[in-house]
Scaffold this motif. Structure first.
Motif, PDB file in Angstrom:
ATOM      1  N   THR A 217     -27.794  73.408 -33.742  1.00 49.59           N
ATOM      2  CA  THR A 217     -26.761  73.132 -32.752  1.00 49.59           C
ATOM      3  C   THR A 217     -25.427  73.065 -33.480  1.00 49.59           C
ATOM      4  O   THR A 217     -25.231  72.217 -34.349  1.00 49.59           O
ATOM      5  N   CYS A 218     -24.549  73.989 -33.121  1.00 50.70           N
ATOM      6  CA  CYS A 218     -23.266  74.113 -33.794  1.00 50.70           C
ATOM      7  C   CYS A 218     -22.180  73.596 -32.853  1.00 50.70           C
ATOM      8  O   CYS A 218     -22.337  72.549 -32.215  1.00 50.70           O
ATOM      9  N   SER A 219     -21.084  74.292 -32.702  1.00 49.48           N
ATOM     10  CA  SER A 219     -20.000  73.956 -31.778  1.00 49.48           C
ATOM     11  C   SER A 219     -19.123  75.193 -31.714  1.00 49.48           C
ATOM     12  O   SER A 219     -19.012  75.924 -32.703  1.00 49.48           O
ATOM     13  N   THR A 220     -18.448  75.413 -30.587  1.00 48.69           N
ATOM     14  CA  THR A 220     -17.533  76.555 -30.511  1.00 48.69           C
ATOM     15  C   THR A 220     -16.361  76.381 -31.478  1.00 48.69           C
ATOM     16  O   THR A 220     -15.629  77.337 -31.728  1.00 48.69           O
ATOM     17  N   LEU A 221     -16.206  75.162 -32.035  1.00 46.71           N
ATOM     18  CA  LEU A 221     -15.183  74.964 -33.067  1.00 46.71           C
ATOM     19  C   LEU A 221     -15.505  75.748 -34.332  1.00 46.71           C
ATOM     20  O   LEU A 221     -14.638  75.937 -35.180  1.00 46.71           O
ATOM     21  N   ALA A 222     -16.739  76.224 -34.473  1.00 45.89           N
ATOM     22  CA  ALA A 222     -17.059  77.108 -35.596  1.00 45.89           C
ATOM     23  C   ALA A 222     -16.432  78.490 -35.380  1.00 45.89           C
ATOM     24  O   ALA A 222     -16.325  79.279 -36.315  1.00 45.89           O
ATOM     25  N   PHE A 223     -16.011  78.798 -34.149  1.00 46.94           N
ATOM     26  CA  PHE A 223     -15.408  80.101 -33.826  1.00 46.94           C
ATOM     27  C   PHE A 223     -13.883  80.043 -33.811  1.00 46.94           C
ATOM     28  O   PHE A 223     -13.211  81.019 -34.097  1.00 46.94           O
ATOM     29  N   THR A 224     -13.337  78.907 -33.357  1.00 49.17           N
ATOM     30  CA  THR A 224     -11.899  78.805 -33.098  1.00 49.17           C
ATOM     31  C   THR A 224     -11.383  77.476 -33.635  1.00 49.17           C
ATOM     32  O   THR A 224     -11.928  76.430 -33.293  1.00 49.17           O
ATOM     33  N   PRO A 225     -10.340  77.505 -34.463  1.00 52.68           N
ATOM     34  CA  PRO A 225      -9.819  76.240 -34.999  1.00 52.68           C
ATOM     35  C   PRO A 225      -9.023  75.474 -33.956  1.00 52.68           C
ATOM     36  O   PRO A 225      -8.321  76.065 -33.137  1.00 52.68           O
ATOM     37  N   ILE A 226      -9.164  74.155 -33.964  1.00 54.59           N
ATOM     38  CA  ILE A 226      -8.342  73.270 -33.133  1.00 54.59           C
ATOM     39  C   ILE A 226      -7.853  72.140 -34.033  1.00 54.59           C
ATOM     40  O   ILE A 226      -8.670  71.476 -34.688  1.00 54.59           O
TER      41      ILE A 226
ATOM     42  N   SER B 258     -15.087  70.491 -38.077  1.00 57.14           N
ATOM     43  CA  SER B 258     -15.316  71.933 -37.890  1.00 57.14           C
ATOM     44  C   SER B 258     -15.875  72.641 -39.127  1.00 57.14           C
ATOM     45  O   SER B 258     -16.750  73.509 -38.988  1.00 57.14           O
ATOM     46  N   PRO B 259     -15.411  72.313 -40.349  1.00 52.01           N
ATOM     47  CA  PRO B 259     -15.964  73.019 -41.511  1.00 52.01           C
ATOM     48  C   PRO B 259     -17.474  72.830 -41.639  1.00 52.01           C
ATOM     49  O   PRO B 259     -18.182  73.752 -42.052  1.00 52.01           O
ATOM     50  N   ALA B 260     -17.973  71.637 -41.274  1.00 51.82           N
ATOM     51  CA  ALA B 260     -19.417  71.398 -41.373  1.00 51.82           C
ATOM     52  C   ALA B 260     -20.169  72.269 -40.360  1.00 51.82           C
ATOM     53  O   ALA B 260     -21.256  72.775 -40.634  1.00 51.82           O
ATOM     54  N   LYS B 261     -19.567  72.464 -39.179  1.00 48.47           N
ATOM     55  CA  LYS B 261     -20.202  73.315 -38.167  1.00 48.47           C
ATOM     56  C   LYS B 261     -20.113  74.786 -38.579  1.00 48.47           C
ATOM     57  O   LYS B 261     -21.059  75.551 -38.368  1.00 48.47           O
ATOM     58  N   ALA B 262     -18.967  75.196 -39.171  1.00 51.17           N
ATOM     59  CA  ALA B 262     -18.842  76.577 -39.636  1.00 51.17           C
ATOM     60  C   ALA B 262     -19.884  76.863 -40.720  1.00 51.17           C
ATOM     61  O   ALA B 262     -20.435  77.971 -40.803  1.00 51.17           O
TER      62      ALA B 262
ATOM     63  N   ARG C 180     -16.619  63.454 -46.227  1.00 48.23           N
ATOM     64  CA  ARG C 180     -17.912  63.737 -46.876  1.00 48.23           C
ATOM     65  C   ARG C 180     -19.060  63.279 -45.983  1.00 48.23           C
ATOM     66  O   ARG C 180     -20.094  63.945 -45.888  1.00 48.23           O
ATOM     67  N   GLN C 181     -18.874  62.135 -45.311  1.00 47.35           N
ATOM     68  CA  GLN C 181     -19.925  61.668 -44.394  1.00 47.35           C
ATOM     69  C   GLN C 181     -20.132  62.663 -43.251  1.00 47.35           C
ATOM     70  O   GLN C 181     -21.244  62.852 -42.769  1.00 47.35           O
ATOM     71  N   GLN C 182     -19.036  63.275 -42.806  1.00 46.90           N
ATOM     72  CA  GLN C 182     -19.177  64.291 -41.750  1.00 46.90           C
ATOM     73  C   GLN C 182     -20.037  65.451 -42.259  1.00 46.90           C
ATOM     74  O   GLN C 182     -20.910  65.936 -41.559  1.00 46.90           O
ATOM     75  N   MET C 183     -19.771  65.901 -43.481  1.00 51.31           N
ATOM     76  CA  MET C 183     -20.590  66.975 -44.055  1.00 51.31           C
ATOM     77  C   MET C 183     -22.057  66.532 -44.126  1.00 51.31           C
ATOM     78  O   MET C 183     -22.957  67.299 -43.803  1.00 51.31           O
ATOM     79  N   ASP C 184     -22.283  65.279 -44.533  1.00 48.37           N
ATOM     80  CA  ASP C 184     -23.658  64.762 -44.645  1.00 48.37           C
ATOM     81  C   ASP C 184     -24.344  64.705 -43.285  1.00 48.37           C
ATOM     82  O   ASP C 184     -25.492  65.119 -43.144  1.00 48.37           O
ATOM     83  N   ASN C 185     -23.640  64.174 -42.289  1.00 49.37           N
ATOM     84  CA  ASN C 185     -24.291  63.944 -40.995  1.00 49.37           C
ATOM     85  C   ASN C 185     -24.296  65.173 -40.099  1.00 49.37           C
ATOM     86  O   ASN C 185     -25.101  65.257 -39.179  1.00 49.37           O
ATOM     87  N   VAL C 186     -23.396  66.129 -40.348  1.00 47.87           N
ATOM     88  CA  VAL C 186     -23.369  67.334 -39.525  1.00 47.87           C
ATOM     89  C   VAL C 186     -24.074  68.486 -40.250  1.00 47.87           C
ATOM     90  O   VAL C 186     -25.093  68.996 -39.774  1.00 47.87           O
ATOM     91  N   TYR C 187     -23.568  68.886 -41.419  1.00 47.22           N
ATOM     92  CA  TYR C 187     -24.194  70.032 -42.118  1.00 47.22           C
ATOM     93  C   TYR C 187     -25.536  69.648 -42.735  1.00 47.22           C
ATOM     94  O   TYR C 187     -26.544  70.309 -42.517  1.00 47.22           O
ATOM     95  N   TRP C 188     -25.538  68.564 -43.530  1.00 41.82           N
ATOM     96  CA  TRP C 188     -26.758  68.296 -44.306  1.00 41.82           C
ATOM     97  C   TRP C 188     -27.928  67.836 -43.445  1.00 41.82           C
ATOM     98  O   TRP C 188     -29.083  68.128 -43.781  1.00 41.82           O
ATOM     99  N   THR C 189     -27.668  67.137 -42.323  1.00 41.08           N
ATOM    100  CA  THR C 189     -28.815  66.809 -41.453  1.00 41.08           C
ATOM    101  C   THR C 189     -29.501  68.106 -41.006  1.00 41.08           C
ATOM    102  O   THR C 189     -30.727  68.177 -40.955  1.00 41.08           O
TER     103      THR C 189
END
Ligand SMILES: NC(=O)C1=CN([C@@H]2O[C@H](COP(=O)(O)OP(=O)(O)OC[C@H]3O[C@@H](n4cnc5c(N)ncnc54)[C@H](OP(=O)(O)O)[C@@H]3O)[C@@H](O)[C@H]2O)C=CC1
Ligand SMILES: CCCCCCCCCCCCCCCC(=O)[C@@H](N)CO
Length: 348
Positions: A164-173, A180-184, A123-132
């Motif tokens: 600013t996203c990440s290529t992980l939004a295109f390809t799963p690793i 990655s879900p926050a970047k997608a 959830r913190q990842q969602m907060d700091n990546v998507y919600w920021t």
């Protein structure tokens, strides 16, 4: 820089630019690059000491140090109220006008296998990546799209909102499940806004009406591969060995390279922006319904990428399978934070 005879779609000299996450890594490199091109820059992040050192560096490299103004704001952008305060402070500092460009770079990655990372960290990842990013976009667009009287409706330069996203939004690793879900989600927000903003831009063409926004707005999203930053050093300590192996094709770039390549692409007017060849192939297989930079070039890229990925998708899955076959289960971490760590073999 943006091609012979072509217009610069991203002029920055004399313009006011906000960079979130501007105190470190890519954000700091973007801030100093733009200071070197004559922009007035505001950097936003939580830690004051890093912000102050970035402002000093911008003063040092400024194109015209007598004219350019630099500012920092300490804010935790995972809090929407803090984003509203940040945009209000920038507007006050800029004599009542909103910024011309807002570039969201804030965020960091906590890698790990999905079941092994506590849900609270996810959830913190969602907060700091998507919600920021989403909070910043919300505060910014509410400032930019508010109807203003004709005298405040600018004829040109467009305003730019950059994610600013990440290529992980295109390809799963495997091993990037918390991140990655926050970047997608950022990519999906960017695509949605790129369509929605056209309604406001349409209203702006009627700018002599009483209710129109102050200027046209363009949306862009950058998709870097690895960036050699403080955040990267931290994530390497947590990253599963399998993940390191799967991303072996990635040769991390310096923050300065990523900043320079991104800015050149913005000058060419691109929408979805990658920073190197492998990232471009990853984008090609995942273009879906996103607006294209070049209709023919991107279509050919997507055909070729889809052929390449016929091999890449099973290859990544096979590598994960073989890793398990050779090494067995990864270390078992506590499944909930409040549980005491479990040994792999419970005491009898
Ligand atoms: N490093 C990599 O390999 C890759 C990174 N990216 C993305 O690129 C962007 C930049 O990454 P990188 O160069 O590694 O950055 P760093 O980790 O080096 O720096 C992150 C910046 O964001 C700020 N920040 C973090 N959380 C918040 C918050 N809640 N509110 C306000 N500011 C915050 C940090 O300052 P402070 O902690 O003081 O708040 C710092 O300025 C990120 O969005 C990242 O996800 C994409 C692909 C690869
Ligand atoms: C010829 C085409 C082959 C394609 C193969 C696919 C290879 C996958 C490489 C994954 C790279 C991940 C980079 C982003 C990292 C990131 O966002 C984190 N470091 C966050 O900080």
């Amino acid at each position: 820089m943006f091609g012979f005879g072509r217009k610069n779609e991203f002029p920055v000299e004399g313009r006011v630019i906000v960079i979130t996450g501007g105190s470190d890594g890519m954000g700091r490199a973007v801030a100093t690059n733009l200071a070197g091109r004559g922009a007035h820059v505001v950097v936003v992040a939580r830690t004051v000491s890093k912000l102050q050192s970035t402002v000093e560096e911008m003063r040092r490299v400024a194109l015209n140090s007598l004219k350019q103004r630099f500012f920092y704001i300490s804010a935790d952008l995972s809090d929407a109220a803090e984003c509203d305060r940040m945009i209000a402070e920038v507007t006050g500092w800029n004599y009542g006008s909103g910024p011309d460009v807002v570039w969201c770079c804030a965020g960091f990655c906590h890698p790990g296998f999905f079941t092994e990372v506590p849900i609270s960290i996810q959830r913190q990842q969602m907060d700091n990546v998507y919600w920021t990013a989403a909070n910043t976009a919300h505060a910014t667009l509410r400032n930019w799209l508010a109807p203003v009287p004709p005298s405040a409706q600018m004829k040109n330069p467009r305003r730019h909102l950059i994610f600013t996203c990440s290529t992980l939004a295109f390809t799963p690793i495997a091993g990037y499940g918390p991140y990655s879900p926050a970047k997608a989600a950022i990519r999906s927000l960017s695509d949605t806004l790129s369509q929605e903003i056209e309604m406001y831009n349409g209203a702006f063409t009627q700018r002599h009406r009483n209710s129109a926004p102050a200027a046209d707005v363009k949306i862009h999203t950058i998709f870097p591969m690895g960036i050699l930053s403080t955040g990267f050093d931290n994530e390497q300590k947590l990253k599963p060995e399998l993940t390191k192996m799967l991303e072996d094709a990635d040769k991390p770039q310096t923050p300065e390279e990523v900043a320079q390549i991104s800015i050149s692409a913005l000058e060419r007017g691109e929408y979805l922006i990658t920073t190197m060849f492998v990232g471009n192939i990853m984008k090609g297989t995942s273009l879906g319904p996103s607006p294209r930079n070049a209709p023919i070039g991107d279509t050919v890229l997507s055909w070729l990428s889809n052929l390449v990925f016929l091999q890449v998708i099973p290859d990544l899955r096979n590598k994960a399978f073989n890793w398990g076959k050779t090494n067995g289960l990864p270390n078992v971490y506590p499944k909930e934070e409040d549980e005491t760590p479990q040994a792999t073999t419970p005491p009898s």
